[in-house]
Write a protein that holds these residues in place. Structure first.
Motif, PDB file in Angstrom:
ATOM      1  N   PHE A  64       0.837  -1.203   0.000  1.00 48.12           N
ATOM      2  CA  PHE A  64       0.000   0.000   0.000  1.00 48.12           C
ATOM      3  C   PHE A  64       0.868   1.248   0.000  1.00 48.12           C
ATOM      4  CE2 PHE A  64      -2.050   3.442   2.313  1.00 48.12           C
ATOM      5  CZ  PHE A  64      -3.203   3.610   1.564  1.00 48.12           C
ATOM      6  N   GLN A  65       1.887   1.258   0.842  1.00 52.99           N
ATOM      7  CA  GLN A  65       2.781   2.420   0.931  1.00 52.99           C
ATOM      8  C   GLN A  65       3.464   2.693  -0.407  1.00 52.99           C
ATOM      9  OE1 GLN A  65       3.213   4.466   3.668  1.00 52.99           O
ATOM     10  NE2 GLN A  65       1.566   3.284   4.611  1.00 52.99           N
ATOM     11  N   LEU A  66       3.831   1.640  -1.131  1.00 54.60           N
ATOM     12  CA  LEU A  66       4.479   1.807  -2.435  1.00 54.60           C
ATOM     13  C   LEU A  66       3.542   2.408  -3.478  1.00 54.60           C
ATOM     14  CD1 LEU A  66       6.463  -1.537  -2.811  1.00 54.60           C
ATOM     15  CD2 LEU A  66       7.438   0.752  -2.549  1.00 54.60           C
ATOM     16  N   LEU A  67       2.260   2.066  -3.385  1.00 50.58           N
ATOM     17  CA  LEU A  67       1.310   2.462  -4.417  1.00 50.58           C
ATOM     18  C   LEU A  67       0.557   3.752  -4.112  1.00 50.58           C
ATOM     19  CD1 LEU A  67      -0.228  -1.038  -5.175  1.00 50.58           C
ATOM     20  CD2 LEU A  67       1.411   0.230  -6.582  1.00 50.58           C
ATOM     21  N   MET A  68       0.577   4.193  -2.877  1.00 48.76           N
ATOM     22  CA  MET A  68      -0.270   5.322  -2.505  1.00 48.76           C
ATOM     23  C   MET A  68       0.283   6.661  -2.998  1.00 48.76           C
ATOM     24  SD  MET A  68       0.241   6.119   1.517  1.00 48.76           S
ATOM     25  CE  MET A  68       1.655   7.057   2.071  1.00 48.76           C
ATOM     26  N   ARG A  87       1.446  10.014  -2.052  1.00 44.21           N
ATOM     27  CA  ARG A  87       2.076  10.486  -0.807  1.00 44.21           C
ATOM     28  C   ARG A  87       1.352  11.685  -0.196  1.00 44.21           C
ATOM     29  NH1 ARG A  87       4.255   6.179  -0.621  1.00 44.21           N
ATOM     30  NH2 ARG A  87       6.244   5.660  -1.515  1.00 44.21           N
ATOM     31  N   ASP A  88       0.816  12.554  -1.039  1.00 45.63           N
ATOM     32  CA  ASP A  88       0.135  13.742  -0.531  1.00 45.63           C
ATOM     33  C   ASP A  88      -1.255  13.420   0.020  1.00 45.63           C
ATOM     34  OD1 ASP A  88       2.292  15.393  -1.242  1.00 45.63           O
ATOM     35  OD2 ASP A  88       1.484  15.697  -3.262  1.00 45.63           O
ATOM     36  N   LYS A  89      -1.942  12.472  -0.607  1.00 46.70           N
ATOM     37  CA  LYS A  89      -3.317  12.159  -0.220  1.00 46.70           C
ATOM     38  C   LYS A  89      -3.410  11.014   0.784  1.00 46.70           C
ATOM     39  CE  LYS A  89      -5.109  13.826  -4.606  1.00 46.70           C
ATOM     40  NZ  LYS A  89      -5.792  13.486  -5.854  1.00 46.70           N
ATOM     41  N   GLY A  90      -2.393  10.161   0.854  1.00 46.81           N
ATOM     42  CA  GLY A  90      -2.407   9.040   1.787  1.00 46.81           C
ATOM     43  C   GLY A  90      -3.313   7.898   1.383  1.00 46.81           C
ATOM     44  N   VAL A  91      -3.726   7.868   0.116  1.00 45.43           N
ATOM     45  CA  VAL A  91      -4.574   6.803  -0.419  1.00 45.43           C
ATOM     46  C   VAL A  91      -4.043   6.416  -1.798  1.00 45.43           C
ATOM     47  CG1 VAL A  91      -6.681   7.483   0.825  1.00 45.43           C
ATOM     48  CG2 VAL A  91      -6.196   8.479  -1.424  1.00 45.43           C
ATOM     49  N   ILE A  92      -4.510   5.290  -2.309  1.00 41.21           N
ATOM     50  CA  ILE A  92      -4.172   4.878  -3.664  1.00 41.21           C
ATOM     51  C   ILE A  92      -5.222   5.450  -4.604  1.00 41.21           C
ATOM     52  CG2 ILE A  92      -3.925   2.935  -5.260  1.00 41.21           C
ATOM     53  CD1 ILE A  92      -2.981   1.256  -2.865  1.00 41.21           C
ATOM     54  N   GLY A 116     -13.481   7.209  -4.573  1.00 41.67           N
ATOM     55  CA  GLY A 116     -12.663   7.157  -5.779  1.00 41.67           C
ATOM     56  C   GLY A 116     -11.222   6.761  -5.536  1.00 41.67           C
ATOM     57  N   ALA A 117     -10.900   6.327  -4.331  1.00 39.87           N
ATOM     58  CA  ALA A 117      -9.529   5.945  -3.973  1.00 39.87           C
ATOM     59  C   ALA A 117      -9.592   4.779  -2.995  1.00 39.87           C
ATOM     60  CB  ALA A 117      -8.807   7.132  -3.348  1.00 39.87           C
ATOM     61  N   LEU A 118      -8.427   4.166  -2.758  1.00 37.90           N
ATOM     62  CA  LEU A 118      -8.344   3.052  -1.811  1.00 37.90           C
ATOM     63  C   LEU A 118      -7.553   3.468  -0.585  1.00 37.90           C
ATOM     64  CD1 LEU A 118      -7.376   0.133  -4.237  1.00 37.90           C
ATOM     65  CD2 LEU A 118      -9.652   0.775  -3.444  1.00 37.90           C
ATOM     66  N   ASN A 119      -8.180   3.342   0.584  1.00 37.22           N
ATOM     67  CA  ASN A 119      -7.412   3.518   1.810  1.00 37.22           C
ATOM     68  C   ASN A 119      -6.733   2.187   2.125  1.00 37.22           C
ATOM     69  OD1 ASN A 119      -9.238   1.854   3.315  1.00 37.22           O
ATOM     70  ND2 ASN A 119     -10.556   3.614   3.682  1.00 37.22           N
ATOM     71  N   GLN A 120      -5.965   2.143   3.185  1.00 41.18           N
ATOM     72  CA  GLN A 120      -5.181   0.941   3.476  1.00 41.18           C
ATOM     73  C   GLN A 120      -6.063  -0.277   3.701  1.00 41.18           C
ATOM     74  OE1 GLN A 120      -1.559   1.369   5.790  1.00 41.18           O
ATOM     75  NE2 GLN A 120      -2.274  -0.264   7.111  1.00 41.18           N
ATOM     76  N   MET A 121      -7.158  -0.132   4.441  1.00 41.50           N
ATOM     77  CA  MET A 121      -8.018  -1.282   4.685  1.00 41.50           C
ATOM     78  C   MET A 121      -8.664  -1.762   3.391  1.00 41.50           C
ATOM     79  SD  MET A 121     -11.156  -1.916   7.333  1.00 41.50           S
ATOM     80  CE  MET A 121     -12.252  -0.767   6.577  1.00 41.50           C
ATOM     81  N   GLU A 122      -9.147  -0.836   2.558  1.00 45.10           N
ATOM     82  CA  GLU A 122      -9.757  -1.229   1.291  1.00 45.10           C
ATOM     83  C   GLU A 122      -8.752  -1.964   0.410  1.00 45.10           C
ATOM     84  OE1 GLU A 122     -13.067   2.298   0.561  1.00 45.10           O
ATOM     85  OE2 GLU A 122     -10.947   2.722   0.138  1.00 45.10           O
TER      86      GLU A 122
END
Length: 117
Positions: free
Chosen positions: A33-37, A39-44, A79-85
């Motif tokens: 998740f960290q690799l794909l997110m 950085r400014d928004k904290g989501v993918i 419209g984005a993925l948080n870590q749990m999603e």
């Protein structure tokens, strides 16, 4: 579209789960998740997934496949993925792991996110 995405996806989650256990697997998914997110928004986002997908071997997926992955995992509709999603989506894309270990998923999510299925 889901069929083509799954056929292009090498399912390493069962092997990772076997070698790492539930906690280790969740830890590795969090690193992904960290690799794909973004950085400014904290989501993918679609944009961050497209930009960083080659880091996880997903460079051959089309824009439609990447958009479909975000849409499929986006439970809250933002419209984005948080870590749990993201973690839930990775389990859902691994039918073998889902068939083998519903218990592993429930236990790992409960421990990591205080969340039960």
């Amino acid at each position: 579209m889901a069929t083509s995405r799954k056929s292009n996806f090498n399912d390493f989650l069962p092997l990772m789960a076997e070698k790492l256990g539930g906690d280790g697997l969740i830890g590795e998914l969090c690193k992904g998740f960290q690799l794909l997110m973004d950085r400014d928004k904290g989501v993918i986002t679609f944009e961050s997934l497209k930009k960083n997908s080659a880091l996880l071997g997903l460079q051959d997926l089309s824009d439609d496949d990447l958009k479909g992955m975000v849409k499929e995992g986006d439970f809250d509709g933002d419209g984005a993925l948080n870590q749990m999603e993201f973690c839930v989506l990775m389990f859902r894309l691994s039918p073998e792991l889902m068939e083998q270990s519903q218990f592993l998923l429930d236990e790992a999510l409960h421990q990591e996110f205080n969340f039960s299925l």
